[in-house]
Design an enzyme around this catalytic site. Sequence first.
Site, short mmCIF file in Angstrom:
data_model
loop_
_atom_site.label_atom_id
_atom_site.label_comp_id
_atom_site.label_asym_id
_atom_site.label_seq_id
_atom_site.Cartn_x
_atom_site.Cartn_y
_atom_site.Cartn_z
N LYS A 11 -9.98 5.38 0.02
CA LYS A 11 -10.46 4.60 -1.06
C LYS A 11 -11.56 4.83 -1.91
CE LYS A 11 -9.84 1.16 2.73
NZ LYS A 11 -8.69 0.33 2.06
N LEU A 64 -9.65 -4.13 0.58
CA LEU A 64 -10.08 -3.31 -0.67
C LEU A 64 -11.54 -2.85 -0.67
CD1 LEU A 64 -8.18 -5.67 -3.45
CD2 LEU A 64 -7.71 -3.31 -2.58
N ASN A 106 -2.26 -2.42 -8.50
CA ASN A 106 -1.90 -3.03 -7.28
C ASN A 106 -1.94 -4.56 -7.39
OD1 ASN A 106 -1.67 -3.86 -4.77
ND2 ASN A 106 -3.48 -2.86 -3.79
N CYS A 120 -1.98 -6.62 -2.81
CA CYS A 120 -2.88 -6.51 -1.61
C CYS A 120 -2.80 -7.83 -0.86
CB CYS A 120 -4.41 -6.30 -1.88
SG CYS A 120 -5.28 -6.00 -0.40
N ASN A 131 -4.66 -8.96 1.56
CA ASN A 131 -5.87 -9.32 2.45
C ASN A 131 -7.02 -9.62 1.67
OD1 ASN A 131 -4.29 -8.38 4.78
ND2 ASN A 131 -4.77 -6.31 4.34
N LYS A 188 2.18 -1.44 -7.97
CA LYS A 188 2.29 -1.59 -6.36
C LYS A 188 2.95 -2.94 -6.14
CE LYS A 188 0.91 0.14 -1.98
NZ LYS A 188 -0.16 0.72 -1.36
N ASN A 237 4.25 -2.68 -0.50
CA ASN A 237 2.74 -2.77 0.14
C ASN A 237 3.15 -3.20 1.53
OD1 ASN A 237 -0.29 -3.15 0.55
ND2 ASN A 237 -0.17 -3.90 -1.53
N GLY A 287 3.45 1.40 8.03
CA GLY A 287 4.43 2.30 8.82
C GLY A 287 5.73 1.75 9.10
#
Length: 384
Positions: free
Chosen positions: A94, A143, A206, A209, A211, A244, A273, A294
């Site tokens: 990050k 982030l 991005n 995200c 979150n 993204k 993402n 993953g």
Amino acid sequence: MSYVSQSPVRNTVNKVAVDLFKFGYKNVAKKAFFAMPPDEAHDAMIKGCHAFGQIPPIMWALRQTLDYTDPVLETEALGLRFANPFGLSAGLDKDCMLPKVLDAAGFGFETVGSTTSRPCAGNPRPWFHRLPEYGSMMVHAGLANDGSEKVIARAEKAYTTTKSMRVSVSIARTNDRLAGDIDEGIEDYRISFERAANRTDMIEVNISCPNTMAGEPFNTDPKNLDRLFTALDEVPRSQPVLVKMPLNKTWPQFRALLEVLAEHNVQGVSIANLQKDRTGMPDIPADWAGGLSGLPCQQASNEMIARTYAEFGDRFTIAGIGGVFTPQQAYDKIRSGASLVMFISSLMYVGPQNIATLKRGLADLLREDGFDHVAEAVGVDVRS
């Protein structure tokens, strides 16, 4: 940049080194890291790798032993030449602490960040939960980063000093209580975009995200996305831009976003993402907030890559993300339409030597199928 193919002697050294790294990671480093809470292990890994990166003899030894090179892996995408198509996805480094180590280890590129216009503390901890049975991490960092003024300055230094690795910076909207309406969000992006202009090889925007306090207004309404990129198009810059993308969209919703981006100064899309869908994973505690990394991303990611390539392959370069642990999994993304392949989770579960395993294995798979270069295999399953 010029790349030299592996000599037979160095090839043998690389094979031995990868086996030694694999043994050491499985039996020593991984046990130590997994004995710590995930957040502590993450912080220790970043600090440790950054410290090693400041020691030139260690970086020389890492490059001589772990970096596998092969002409079949060299590729061109987004107007840039890459030593290989493998990159670190945004979300791990990050604050831009790892370029020296990743460059020496043989990554084709790194995506730093995501970083935001203001320094961001992120969400309340814990940020991570391990899910080894699913080849995944639950991620809820929100982030957290030092802010784009500092992070992009570090990325620019890496951009000018790495030997063979390309450097991309991912920018996102600041996740804090100052986040306001759409106009504020656009200005937030624009500040970081202006800071990044002409200072790295690539910029990733991005918009996905999962979150953050402000939600995802730029991927839920195409009109907001159009307004964002109308503003970003005004910023002079020389490097290519990727966006993204979110994973959990229907194809009509996803296509609507692509149609907007196709009207703007955007060269590529990163697909995709974190996975929000926990179907089939009932044992994940309900109070664990965040998205899945993953293997849970793999199938949905590959499907979106293939559909994007089929309809927009002439317009966008695709970077594929999600569930890359083996060379075959990377090859599947390439054959589905990805020119570049990014990953994070396998570094933790398999070890840092996995970059060499992925490259060597992909080279073998390409040659087995009669390809001379990675680019020849891009989208072959969709085109056939």
